[in-house]
Design an enzyme around this catalytic site. Structure first.
Site, mmCIF file in Angstrom:
data_model
loop_
_atom_site.group_PDB
_atom_site.id
_atom_site.type_symbol
_atom_site.label_atom_id
_atom_site.label_comp_id
_atom_site.label_asym_id
_atom_site.label_seq_id
_atom_site.Cartn_x
_atom_site.Cartn_y
_atom_site.Cartn_z
ATOM 1 N N HIS A 136 43.304 35.688 44.316
ATOM 2 C CA HIS A 136 43.517 35.731 42.863
ATOM 3 C C HIS A 136 44.843 35.044 42.514
ATOM 4 O O HIS A 136 45.779 35.070 43.324
ATOM 5 C CB HIS A 136 43.542 37.197 42.410
ATOM 6 N N PHE A 193 41.602 34.768 31.313
ATOM 7 C CA PHE A 193 42.865 34.114 31.681
ATOM 8 C C PHE A 193 43.551 33.407 30.508
ATOM 9 O O PHE A 193 44.694 32.961 30.633
ATOM 10 C CB PHE A 193 42.683 33.121 32.851
ATOM 11 N N ASP A 225 39.305 41.970 33.267
ATOM 12 C CA ASP A 225 39.549 42.683 32.014
ATOM 13 C C ASP A 225 40.212 41.742 31.012
ATOM 14 O O ASP A 225 40.981 40.876 31.426
ATOM 15 C CB ASP A 225 40.559 43.821 32.272
#
Length: 220
Positions: free
Chosen positions: A187, A78, A65
Site C-alpha cells: 500500500h 485516494f 474507506d
C-alpha cells in the site's frame, strides 16, 4: 429501488439495488446522514461511477474507506478536493508517478482527471462518519463493491486492476488473471510504501498493457 447512478452502471448493478442487503444499507446510510456528519456529501457517494461509466472503464484502483476529515472525500479513492493538502498515501502515489514516468506532482490532489480517462477509483466502502475511520464497514457496501468488481471482471476483457495492500488484494482475489492484468504491491501509506510500493512501476505497466490492447494510455 431507483438509485441515482450512471445508467450504464444501473444496467449492470440493478439486481443489487433490489436485494435485502442494499435496502438495509440504504436505510442505515440515510439515518447516518440525518444524525451525523458523513463523508462524502450525499450527492457524491457514487461519484466514481458517475465520472467513469461501465463502458469507459480501462483501469480499476481499489481503495478501502473514504477520507474522514472535513473537505477531503469526494467519492474517488485516494483523491481529495482541490485546495486540500495531499494525504500521505496520495503524496506517495505522486512520488511513484514521478519516479516511474517523470511526471511532476500536480497542483491538486483531485483525481477527477483520471476518472474521466477511464480509471474507476473505487473505495470498498463508499461512506464514512467524520473522524471515525471504518465506521461504515460491514454494513453492506463491501458486498455492493464486490458486485461492481465482479461485473467488470466478468463483463469486460483486458482491464487493469491495481491492488495496493492486503485488503485490496483480498478483494480482487477472484479476478481472472488470464483475462485481465492484475497489478499488486504494498500500500502507498507511509507504513508500507517502502516495502514494495515504491518502484512497483504500476503506472507505466498499466499504460504498456493498454497500448498493447489498442487502448488509449492514461495521462497520469
Amino acid at each position: 429501488m431507483d438509485v441515482q447512478i450512471d445508467k450504464s452502471w444501473k444496467e449492470h448493478l440493478q439486481s443489487e439495488f433490489d436485494k435485502d442487503y442494499f435496502l438495509k444499507l440504504t436505510d442505515f446510510v440515510k439515518d447516518e446522514y440525518r444524525q451525523h456528519q458523513i463523508f462524502p456529501p450525499g450527492k457524491l457517494i457514487f461519484n466514481a461511477y458517475n465520472l467513469c461509466s461501465f463502458d469507459d472503464v480501462k483501469v480499476v484502483i481499489i481503495g478501502q474507506d473514504p477520507y474522514h476529515g472535513p473537505g477531503q472525500a469526494h467519492g474517488l479513492c485516494f483523491s481529495v478536493n482541490d485546495d486540500v493538502p495531499f494525504p500521505p498515501s496520495l503524496k506517495n502515489i505522486f512520488k511513484e508517478i514521478k519516479s516511474d514516468l517523470d511526471i511532476d506532482t500536480p497542483a491538486t490532489g483531485n483525481l477527477t482527471r483520471w476518472a474521466e480517462q477511464g480509471v474507476l477509483l473505487l473505495n470498498a466502502t463508499l461512506t464514512v462518519r467524520a473522524h471515525q475511520a471504518g465506521s461504515h464497514q460491514n454494513k453492506g457496501w463491501e458486498t455492493f463493491t464486490d458486485a461492481t468488481i465482479r461485473a467488470l471482471a466478468e463483463g469486460k476483457e483486458n482491464l487493469v486492476f491495481i491492488l495496493w495492500g492486503n485488503y485490496a488484494q483480498r478483494k480482487g482475489a477472484f479476478i481472472d488473471r488470464n483475462k485481465h492484468l492484475v497489478l499488486s504491491s504494498a500500500h502507498p501509506s507511509p507504513l508500507s510504501a517502502y516495502n514494495g510500493f515504491f518502484g512497483n512501476k504500476h503506472f507505466s505497466t498499466a499504460n504498456e498493457y493498454l497500448k498493447t490492447h489498442n487502448r488509449k494510455e492514461i495521462v497520469w
